[in-house]
Motif scaffolding. Structure first.
Motif, PDB file in Angstrom:
ATOM      1  N   GLN A  51      29.997  40.117  37.949  1.00  0.00           N
ATOM      2  CA  GLN A  51      31.365  40.483  38.369  1.00  0.00           C
ATOM      3  C   GLN A  51      31.998  39.437  39.270  1.00  0.00           C
ATOM      4  OE1 GLN A  51      29.975  44.655  39.559  1.00  0.00           O
ATOM      5  NE2 GLN A  51      32.119  45.006  39.058  1.00  0.00           N
ATOM      6  N   CYS A  91      34.864  51.298  38.686  1.00  0.00           N
ATOM      7  CA  CYS A  91      34.247  49.969  38.696  1.00  0.00           C
ATOM      8  C   CYS A  91      35.170  49.020  39.438  1.00  0.00           C
ATOM      9  CB  CYS A  91      34.051  49.489  37.257  1.00  0.00           C
ATOM     10  SG  CYS A  91      33.378  47.820  37.135  1.00  0.00           S
ATOM     11  N   LEU A  92      34.605  48.177  40.280  1.00  0.00           N
ATOM     12  CA  LEU A  92      35.428  47.213  41.018  1.00  0.00           C
ATOM     13  C   LEU A  92      36.147  46.249  40.068  1.00  0.00           C
ATOM     14  CD1 LEU A  92      33.004  46.424  43.972  1.00  0.00           C
ATOM     15  CD2 LEU A  92      35.195  47.618  44.123  1.00  0.00           C
ATOM     16  N   HIS A 133      24.888  51.623  35.482  1.00  0.00           N
ATOM     17  CA  HIS A 133      26.206  50.973  35.409  1.00  0.00           C
ATOM     18  C   HIS A 133      26.089  49.466  35.694  1.00  0.00           C
ATOM     19  CE1 HIS A 133      30.684  50.905  36.389  1.00  0.00           C
ATOM     20  NE2 HIS A 133      30.267  49.787  36.956  1.00  0.00           N
ATOM     21  N   GLU A 134      25.321  49.124  36.728  1.00  0.00           N
ATOM     22  CA  GLU A 134      25.203  47.713  37.124  1.00  0.00           C
ATOM     23  C   GLU A 134      24.360  46.916  36.134  1.00  0.00           C
ATOM     24  OE1 GLU A 134      27.266  46.868  39.219  1.00  0.00           O
ATOM     25  OE2 GLU A 134      27.689  48.800  40.159  1.00  0.00           O
ATOM     26  N   HIS A 137      26.462  45.717  33.418  1.00  0.00           N
ATOM     27  CA  HIS A 137      27.188  44.479  33.742  1.00  0.00           C
ATOM     28  C   HIS A 137      26.328  43.251  33.427  1.00  0.00           C
ATOM     29  CE1 HIS A 137      30.915  45.758  35.595  1.00  0.00           C
ATOM     30  NE2 HIS A 137      30.300  46.569  36.448  1.00  0.00           N
TER      31      HIS A 137
HETATM   32 CO    CO Z   1      31.193  48.001  37.623  1.00  0.00          CO
END
Ligand code: CO
Ligand code: QAP
Length: 178
Positions: A51, A91-92, A133-134, A137
């Motif tokens: 990210q 999510c950021l 979730h991570e 990514h």
């Molecule tokens: Co995220």
């Protein structure tokens, strides 16, 4: 220390796949410190290196209320998943949008610590969902990939518009407590 720029969906850089960390040195510690500072500053509960355009399999998480229990996972792999659940996620990299996603409530995983030592652990609830979730990514996957194409494209358009106008999303009330 530094606050890093968080890439926003639909930036294709978010589709890169992380590489395993092989060298456990001071530069790794600097990356992790910067990721934690970036996550805390953005009021997130989890951040993956991808990210912030660092192509490495590193995740930082802090789901504690007081924001003082950082967890770092290096080269994480899920080895077991149990109990399907639906979880409303944000999510950021997808600021301002929250949608329900199918996940597992209990997982077992393997990861390395800051010294490069491998360990196994179990997680459940929000912490388990956050790890899933991570890790997505790190594989170039986002939670919006689980939504309908119509929804995904609508979210992509809205974020592109906000970013082109330089609008910062005000954090909405979110379903999990942090
Ligand atoms: Co995220
Ligand atoms: C991933 O998400 C996650 O839209 C971490 O305006 C989410 O930290 C794992 C955030 C839910 C498990 C459950 C999102 C901050 C933070 C926004 C986040 C925003 C500001 C999201």
């Amino acid at each position: 220390m530094a606050i890093l720029e968080i890439l926003h969906y639909p930036n294709n850089l978010l589709r890169q796949k992380g590489l395993d960390v092989e060298i456990f040195d001071e530069s790794l510690e600097i990356i992790i410190k910067n990721m934690l500072e970036t996550m805390y500053s953005a009021k997130g509960i989890g951040l993956a290196a991808i990210q912030v355009n660092i192509i490495k399999n590193i995740i930082v998480i802090d789901i504690s209320e007081k924001r003082n229990e950082p967890v770092v996972l290096i080269n994480p792999v899920i080895t077991r998943k149990e109990e399907k659940i639906e979880f409303e996620e944000g999510c950021l990299s997808v600021p301002g949008f929250y949608e329900k996603v199918n996940r597992f409530n209990v997982i077992e995983y393997e990861a390395k610590d800051l010294q490069g030592k491998k360990y196994n652990a179990k997680a459940e609830g929000l912490f388990a969902v956050c790890i899933q979730h991570e890790i997505d990514h790190l594989n170039g996957r986002l939670f919006v990939d689980y939504l309908s194409m119509v929804k995904r494209e609508s979210i992509a358009k809205k974020i592109q518009k906000m970013d082109s106008e330089g609008i910062k999303v005000q954090r909405k009330k979110i379903p999990y407590s942090i």
